[in-house]
Design a protein around this motif. Structure first.
Motif: not given
Ligand code: PGA
Length: 249
Positions: A10, A12, A41, A64, A92, A95, A232
């Motif tokens: 991830n 971000k 992701c 994401e 995702v 989150h 993750l």
């Protein structure tokens, strides 16, 4: 049948499109494996260049976030069809950072879950408790609610293909990993919850990841747990260490 591990990065809000392609080229040879699904992701603007850069590799591309409407007057949002057209296979959803900073609720996560399935995108639905909730002893109650509402209206056949990421909020980006016992206990509890909602076969098929300060040093022990089907990974997914996490054995 043994569940196939799924290890997802991830990213971000990191990596410009140029940096994203460089990172993919660095990681591509390091994340080769036959034993797990590997997903990156990435931020929406990186999806198209990353999808191009991963061609011919074992890396799948994930988003994401995603909106739950098909199209229209939703300035700034990205639709499921846009993601599919760009080559996205996973998304995702829910989150904790989106729940905390962008007003994501169990209800909006549920709408997004249903839309993702409708478009053939596999959701990675995140859940996880705060430190306060853990100390109050309500971890499993809180997570069961997140899972139950998130999966409202999702069929058993859809749920079998889904991924749930258990990410204790106090472990995200803090360097403070849940102990293996804590992580396994909650992942097993999530599987039990899925069994109660659906049935044994669905609970056995669904994949449950652990997330929160996963690194090259703790991945092997975490991923060896019976109810942890991979991870993750945030911070460590931006480094060559991600290759070690993918090839944790
Ligand atoms: P972290 O993030 O690995 O940096 O703790 C995990 C996540 O938020 O998915």
């Amino acid at each position: 049948m043994a569940r196939r591990k799924i290890i997802a990065g991830n990213w971000k809000m990191n990596m410009t499109p140029t940096q994203a392609v460089e990172l993919v080229n660095t990681l591509k040879p390091l994340v080769v494996t036959d034993e797990a699904d590997v997903v990156f992701c990435v931020p929406a603007i990186d999806i198209i260049p990353v999808a191009e850069a991963v061609k011919g590799s074992n890396i799948e591309v994930g988003a994401e976030n995603m909106y739950f409407e098909e199209s229209g007057a939703y300035t700034g949002e990205i639709s499921p069809a846009m993601l599919v057209d760009a080559g996205v296979k996973y998304v995702v959803l829910g989150h904790s950072e989106r729940r905390e900073y962008f007003a994501e609720t169990n209800e909006t996560v549920n709408k997004k879950m249903l839309k993702a399935f409708e478009h053939g995108i596999t959701p990675i639905m995140c859940c996880g408790e705060t430190l306060e909730q853990r100390e109050q002893g309500v971890t499993m109650d809180f997570i069961r609610q997140q899972v139950k509402v998130g999966f409202l209206g999702v069929t058993a056949d859809q749920a079998k293909t889904a991924v749930i990421a258990y990410e204790p909020i106090w472990a995200i980006g803090t360097g403070k990993t849940a102990t293996t016992e804590q992580a396994e206990e909650v992942c097993a509890g999530i599987r039990q919850c899925i069994k109660e909602i659906y049935d044994e076969a669905t609970a056995e098929a669904i994949r449950i990841q652990y997330g929160g300060s996963v690194n090259a040093g703790n991945a092997a022990e975490l991923f060896a747990q019976p109810d942890i089907d991979g991870g993750l990974v945030g911070g460590a997914s931006l480094k060559p260490d991600f290759g070690k996490i993918v090839n944790y054995k």
